[in-house]
Motif scaffolding. Structure first.
Motif, PDB file in Angstrom:
ATOM      1  N   UNK A  72      17.105  25.999  22.043  1.00 54.65           N
ATOM      2  CA  UNK A  72      16.446  25.247  23.095  1.00 54.65           C
ATOM      3  C   UNK A  72      15.287  24.403  22.617  1.00 54.65           C
ATOM      4  N   UNK A  73      15.111  24.328  21.301  1.00 45.80           N
ATOM      5  CA  UNK A  73      14.058  23.471  20.750  1.00 45.80           C
ATOM      6  C   UNK A  73      14.517  22.010  20.763  1.00 45.80           C
ATOM      7  N   UNK A  74      13.587  21.073  20.927  1.00 47.68           N
ATOM      8  CA  UNK A  74      13.990  19.666  21.008  1.00 47.68           C
ATOM      9  C   UNK A  74      14.453  19.111  19.666  1.00 47.68           C
ATOM     10  N   UNK A  75      15.472  18.261  19.727  1.00 40.02           N
ATOM     11  CA  UNK A  75      15.890  17.441  18.586  1.00 40.02           C
ATOM     12  C   UNK A  75      15.305  16.057  18.810  1.00 40.02           C
ATOM     13  N   UNK A  76      14.445  15.635  17.906  1.00 35.23           N
ATOM     14  CA  UNK A  76      13.723  14.371  18.082  1.00 35.23           C
ATOM     15  C   UNK A  76      14.098  13.383  16.987  1.00 35.23           C
ATOM     16  N   UNK A  77      14.189  12.098  17.343  1.00 36.87           N
ATOM     17  CA  UNK A  77      14.371  11.057  16.342  1.00 36.87           C
ATOM     18  C   UNK A  77      13.064  10.265  16.206  1.00 36.87           C
ATOM     19  N   UNK A  78      12.736   9.814  14.988  1.00 37.28           N
ATOM     20  CA  UNK A  78      11.533   8.998  14.826  1.00 37.28           C
ATOM     21  C   UNK A  78      11.780   7.574  15.314  1.00 37.28           C
ATOM     22  N   UNK A  79      10.835   7.034  16.055  1.00 42.86           N
ATOM     23  CA  UNK A  79      10.927   5.671  16.580  1.00 42.86           C
ATOM     24  C   UNK A  79       9.564   4.999  16.415  1.00 42.86           C
ATOM     25  N   UNK A  80       9.569   3.782  15.920  1.00 40.27           N
ATOM     26  CA  UNK A  80       8.353   2.971  15.891  1.00 40.27           C
ATOM     27  C   UNK A  80       8.612   1.703  16.691  1.00 40.27           C
ATOM     28  N   UNK A  81       7.718   1.415  17.622  1.00 44.95           N
ATOM     29  CA  UNK A  81       7.831   0.214  18.461  1.00 44.95           C
ATOM     30  C   UNK A  81       6.595  -0.638  18.233  1.00 44.95           C
ATOM     31  N   UNK A  82       6.821  -1.876  17.815  1.00 50.66           N
ATOM     32  CA  UNK A  82       5.725  -2.830  17.620  1.00 50.66           C
ATOM     33  C   UNK A  82       5.924  -3.960  18.619  1.00 50.66           C
ATOM     34  N   UNK A  83       4.981  -4.096  19.537  1.00 56.11           N
ATOM     35  CA  UNK A  83       5.055  -5.143  20.549  1.00 56.11           C
ATOM     36  C   UNK A  83       4.034  -6.223  20.167  1.00 56.11           C
ATOM     37  N   UNK A  84       4.528  -7.395  19.780  1.00 60.54           N
ATOM     38  CA  UNK A  84       3.642  -8.465  19.350  1.00 60.54           C
ATOM     39  C   UNK A  84       2.803  -9.025  20.484  1.00 60.54           C
ATOM     40  N   UNK A  85       1.697  -9.640  20.114  1.00 58.99           N
ATOM     41  CA  UNK A  85       0.829 -10.235  21.127  1.00 58.99           C
ATOM     42  C   UNK A  85       1.438 -11.504  21.717  1.00 58.99           C
ATOM     43  N   UNK A  86       2.360 -12.123  20.982  1.00 53.82           N
ATOM     44  CA  UNK A  86       2.994 -13.353  21.466  1.00 53.82           C
ATOM     45  C   UNK A  86       4.438 -13.086  21.857  1.00 53.82           C
ATOM     46  N   UNK A  87       4.955 -13.825  22.839  1.00 55.66           N
ATOM     47  CA  UNK A  87       6.320 -13.572  23.313  1.00 55.66           C
ATOM     48  C   UNK A  87       7.360 -13.918  22.264  1.00 55.66           C
TER      49      UNK A  87
END
Length: 340
Positions: free
Chosen positions: A32-47
């Motif tokens: 019952x322990x979580x299986x987690x994947x690593x994720x990095x999200x970079x949201x730029x200041x410009x569209x």
């Protein structure tokens, strides 16, 4: 700031100018322990567009992991236009076991997309990944290697009948693009169905980092970012020559007709001519040599690394080149070392 500038996922949001590193829950263990994947999200200041980089849908395919990590953690993304989602290890259970498929049921995660919230464990995991981090994107690169015991030259696999996908594949800048829609359940196949331009990048072999291929793959990422205006300082690259392998062009896996040990006479990426001996299969006493010849002139996109075979085992992946490309490749290989 508008809502369109904010990237949201189940349980969080990333505002313009922000970066998040998270471990996203995709399943649970027997305890019952979580299986987690690593994720990095970079949201730029410009569209700009939203793009994903993913790797290790097959847990033993490591080259792509380093590509995604270097982009996420070593590149200067302060001037990024748009949003970048970095998924270096999709198949965490397979990665931990250092095997290709999900360990418990031997399921292929890369045949399970877009997934389903009430289906098999593989499809539930795929659904969590797909709906949160793939479906919201405009473009994406999914990095793979050959399976264990074989190696590929770096190349793209893409549905070139889709103009958006063709644009992405050409922007990535590999010498070889294999034109195919892909199998049902593949990440890139299902993404394209949902209007996310996506390609597969194949590079090298499983269970290792191969620096030259990683650097070549990173150059392709920079080229894509330039094409879509995500990093304005970059330039779209031209690989020197390019061939698109379509259904009309001959391609085949040469297979062993006998069991034995293989002496491969060419490297991956080599040009071979019709009638060339690609490899020799011998028995333990070396008194019965079987020569395997090229049935047509072409490029060795993939070759065997593990030198033992049963009858029917694949030896190499050969694709046909048109005459003009063949001449360019011959000149290129005469002045450079082979082994992309």
């Amino acid at each position: 700031m508008t809502d369109a500038d904010i990237f949201t996922y189940n349980g969080g949001r990333v505002d313009p100018g922000e970066r998040q590193n998270l471990r996203f829950v995709v399943s649970e263990t027997y305890l019952g322990d979580p299986v987690r994947i690593p994720v990095t999200i970079i949201n730029g200041e410009r569209p700009g567009p939203t793009a994903f980089l993913s790797a290790a849908a097959h847990g033993d395919e490591l080259n792509g992991i380093e590509v995604v990590r270097e982009v996420a953690y070593e590149w200067d993304l302060s001037e990024l236009c748009g949003t970048l989602i970095c998924l270096p290890v999709l198949n965490v259970p397979g990665f931990l076991a250092q095997q290709r498929y999900l360990p418990v049921y031997d399921r292929d995660l890369n045949r399970s997309f877009p997934g389903s919230a009430d289906s098999t464990s593989a499809k539930r995991m795929a659904a969590r990944i797909y709906t949160n981090f793939i479906e919201p994107c405009d473009v994406g690169l999914d990095f793979h290697t050959s399976t264990r015991g074989r190696t590929n030259m770096i190349h793209a696999r893409a549905d070139m009948g889709d103009p958006d996908v063709a644009r992405l594949a050409r922007a990535y800048g590999t010498n070889v693009i294999i034109d195919s829609q892909g199998a049902s359940g593949m990440l890139r196949t299902e993404a394209v169905t949902d209007d996310v331009a996506a390609i597969t990048v194949e590079m090298g072999e499983a269970h290792r980092f191969q620096r030259a291929l990683i650097d070549e793959a990173l150059a392709g990422v920079r080229s894509v970012f330039a094409e879509y205006g995500m990093l304005e300082a970059e330039q779209v690259r031209w690989p020197g020559w390019r061939t698109v392998i379509t259904e009309e062009r001959e391609k085949t896996w040469l297979r062993a007709d006998v069991g034995g040990m293989v002496d491969m006479h060419f490297e991956r990426g080599s040009l071979v001519h019709e009638g060339d001996t690609v490899c020799t299969i011998t028995n333990p006493f070396k008194d019965d040599n079987v020569l395997v010849e090229a049935p047509f002139t072409g490029l060795l996109v993939g070759i065997l690394e593990n030198p033992v075979v049963y009858p029917g085992n694949p030896l190499c992946h050969l694709v046909e080149l048109d005459r003009r490309t063949r001449r360019v490749v011959e000149m290129d290989q005469s002045s450079n070392s082979v082994g992309w």
